[in-house]
Design a protein around this motif. Structure first.
Motif, PDB file in Angstrom:
ATOM      1  N   LEU A 278      40.254  46.042  40.407  1.00 50.22           N
ATOM      2  CA  LEU A 278      40.416  44.701  40.980  1.00 50.22           C
ATOM      3  C   LEU A 278      41.705  44.626  41.802  1.00 50.22           C
ATOM      4  N   ALA A 279      42.768  45.230  41.310  1.00 49.20           N
ATOM      5  CA  ALA A 279      44.031  45.238  42.066  1.00 49.20           C
ATOM      6  C   ALA A 279      43.878  46.004  43.379  1.00 49.20           C
ATOM      7  N   GLN A 280      43.205  47.148  43.340  1.00 48.16           N
ATOM      8  CA  GLN A 280      42.991  47.944  44.567  1.00 48.16           C
ATOM      9  C   GLN A 280      42.163  47.157  45.588  1.00 48.16           C
ATOM     10  N   VAL A 281      41.114  46.496  45.131  1.00 48.37           N
ATOM     11  CA  VAL A 281      40.251  45.746  46.052  1.00 48.37           C
ATOM     12  C   VAL A 281      41.007  44.555  46.628  1.00 48.37           C
ATOM     13  N   ARG A 282      41.776  43.855  45.805  1.00 47.94           N
ATOM     14  CA  ARG A 282      42.565  42.732  46.324  1.00 47.94           C
ATOM     15  C   ARG A 282      43.584  43.208  47.360  1.00 47.94           C
ATOM     16  N   GLU A 283      44.189  44.348  47.117  1.00 49.31           N
ATOM     17  CA  GLU A 283      45.131  44.923  48.079  1.00 49.31           C
ATOM     18  C   GLU A 283      44.409  45.263  49.386  1.00 49.31           C
TER      19      GLU A 283
ATOM     20  N   GLY B  28      36.102  35.729  43.462  1.00 50.06           N
ATOM     21  CA  GLY B  28      35.062  35.511  42.455  1.00 50.06           C
ATOM     22  C   GLY B  28      33.886  36.469  42.629  1.00 50.06           C
ATOM     23  N   TYR B  29      33.499  36.706  43.862  1.00 52.08           N
ATOM     24  CA  TYR B  29      32.424  37.652  44.167  1.00 52.08           C
ATOM     25  C   TYR B  29      32.807  39.045  43.651  1.00 52.08           C
ATOM     26  N   VAL B  30      34.032  39.467  43.957  1.00 48.35           N
ATOM     27  CA  VAL B  30      34.502  40.787  43.523  1.00 48.35           C
ATOM     28  C   VAL B  30      34.525  40.854  41.995  1.00 48.35           C
TER      29      VAL B  30
END
Length: 181
Positions: free
Chosen positions: A166-171, A70-72
């Motif tokens: 968002l996908a890169q940060v989650r990875e 959620g923060y991201v």
């Protein structure tokens, strides 16, 4: 905020803004003194709204990972010319010539984001949801990653849309923070 996002600060005149909001440019200058002060106060107002959302996120239900996601989501711009991020880009651009008061106010905004991320990370570490990390150092690195990606999203660099970022940060979070079984 919308005017700065649409035209940038260079395209903003106090007279034009005054016409938009139904005030004279003199009245605006009385309250804000300069365009830089108007910009910083607009950023502080926008950050106040986001701060309330972050506060609700921190105190709300969900796992530390859900709060981190959620923060991201809250951090990363919605897309090119995101009004909030356009303000940040304008403030950063003017920071080199800012006075000590303006720099301190900008630092206070940055510190609020940092403290909230540290709190999420520390909770996740204490609950075993995240690997043991120095929450302060990990937060500094994560925010640098988020800032870099967010600038690319805000200025519309091809291949760095919100979804890709968002996908890169989650990875990155999965690889560096989530305990491996």
């Amino acid at each position: 905020m919308d005017t700065v996002a649409a035209r940038g600060l260079d395209g903003l005149t106090m007279a034009g803004l005054g016409r938009q909001v139904g005030m004279s440019s003199g009245h605006l200058l009385y309250y804000f003194r300069t365009k830089d002060e108007l910009l910083l106060q607009t950023l502080e107002w926008s950050e106040g709204r986001l701060g309330a959302e972050r506060g609700a996120l921190l105190s709300g239900p969900g796992s530390p990972r859900e709060r981190l996601d959620g923060y991201v989501d809250l951090y990363v711009p919605t897309g090119p010319r995101d009004p909030h991020w356009t303000l940040w880009l304008e403030v950063w651009n003017r920071s080199q010539n800012a006075d000590d008061d303006a720099r301190a106010r900008q630092a206070a905004i940055e510190l609020a984001w940092h403290r909230d991320l540290v709190a999420i990370l520390a909770e996740g570490v204490s609950r075993g949801a995240f690997r043991p990390v120095d929450a302060d150092r990990f937060a500094a690195r994560t925010r640098a990653l988020l800032d870099g990606f967010s600038v690319h999203v805000a200025v519309g660099i091809p291949g760095t849309g919100r979804g890709e970022v968002l996908a890169q940060v989650r990875e990155f979070i999965d690889e560096t923070l989530i305990p491996r079984p």
